[in-house]
Design a protein around this motif. Structure first.
Motif, PDB file in Angstrom:
ATOM      1  N   ASP A 120      14.428  -1.627  -9.324  1.00 25.11           N
ATOM      2  CA  ASP A 120      13.948  -2.805  -8.572  1.00 25.11           C
ATOM      3  C   ASP A 120      12.438  -2.902  -8.384  1.00 25.11           C
ATOM      4  O   ASP A 120      11.957  -3.885  -7.857  1.00 25.11           O
TER       5      ASP A 120
ATOM      6  N   HIS B 130      15.460  -4.235 -16.069  1.00 27.09           N
ATOM      7  CA  HIS B 130      16.444  -4.489 -14.995  1.00 27.09           C
ATOM      8  C   HIS B 130      16.520  -5.992 -14.697  1.00 27.09           C
ATOM      9  O   HIS B 130      16.764  -6.379 -13.572  1.00 27.09           O
TER      10      HIS B 130
ATOM     11  N   HIS C  47      16.754 -10.290 -11.096  1.00 23.84           N
ATOM     12  CA  HIS C  47      17.866  -9.593 -10.437  1.00 23.84           C
ATOM     13  C   HIS C  47      19.080 -10.445 -10.075  1.00 23.84           C
ATOM     14  O   HIS C  47      19.635 -10.319  -8.987  1.00 23.84           O
TER      15      HIS C  47
END
Ligand SMILES: [Zn+2]
Length: 257
Positions: A39, A89, A93
């Protein structure tokens, strides 16, 4: 649709796992593990984490969110220069099973752009949510999908002793361990504090650095046989709706690309 995907997953078991499998850990007798941090990068906590890792000569893997990486390119560069691995990632998100294929691929590509040229071809799905189609998208773009077999549960407000104890009890040779150096979307404000995570990592490294090697995911994959699963994790709408800064309607993710 979900039932259909589940049935398809079951049938896929006749296909070699190395094609569709998601890597959770490595089977090895070598005393080595991979710490992974999701993150980030975060302007406050990532530099401090990098200092802690450096003090203990530990290498780690950062699964970065493209939007954060674009804001802090210096931190992407700094982490890579210190020998850590950088993974993808997504751009901002979202839970991939909620997106169209085009949106998923745009998410991965936009993040890849933000973390280039430092990134490796490894991807971790946000919330670890994954269905067959999202797995295929990552495969199509040439990524290995990496999840974990031990989690710090550091997205809640556990203290450092609790986090360290949890990891110590779950960790084994070849483990891939999930931490967060930032929470890109979070629940209550008290969860944002990364101090307990930093302290727990410091304590772990203090205690184990002499007898356990802390290495990047790509390095760990070379220490033995990567273990794969047909990883299917459905989106938990209630969890998403409980996150701060989340959209009124979870399907309205920002579009990129
Ligand atoms: Zn995440």
């Amino acid at each position: 649709m979900t039932e259909l995907l589940r049935a398809t997953y079951r049938r896929l078991k006749s296909i070699p796992l190395f094609v569709f499998g998601t890597i959770t850990h490595v089977s090895t007798s070598k005393p080595a593990v991979a710490l992974t941090f999701d993150d980030g990068p975060d302007p406050v906590f990532t530099p401090r984490l990098l200092d802690i890792l450096q003090q203990h000569h530990a290498k780690a893997t950062f699964f970065m969110v493209g939007q954060a990486a674009e804001r802090h390119p210096d931190l992407v560069k700094k982490a890579a220069a210190a020998g850590h691995a950088i993974g993808n990632h997504s751009w901002d998100h979202p839970s991939f099973p909620l997106l169209t294929g085009h949106e998923r691929r745009a998410q991965i590509r936009a993040c890849a752009k933000a973390i280039a040229p430092y990134a490796q071809q490894i991807f971790r799905p946000p919330y670890a949510d994954q269905n067959l189609l999202s797995r295929l998208d990552a495969l199509w773009l040439g990524y290995q999908v990496i999840t974990y077999n031990a989690t710090a549960m550091d997205w809640l407000d556990h203290d450092a002793d609790w986090i360290k104890g949890r990891i110590m009890s779950r960790m084994q040779n070849g483990s891939i361990i999930l931490f967060h150096d930032s929470l890109f979307r979070h629940g209550e404000d008290r969860y944002v504090d990364r101090e307990p995570m930093l302290k727990a990592v410091d304590m772990l490294l203090n205690e184990l650095s002499g007898r356990l090697s802390f290495m990047t995911v790509p390095e760990l994959l070379r220490q033995g046989r990567p273990q794969r699963q047909y990883w299917h994790k459905q989106t938990d709408i209630d969890v998403l709706n409980g996150l701060k800064g989340q959209y009124g309607e979870v399907r309205r993710y920002s579009k990129v690309g």
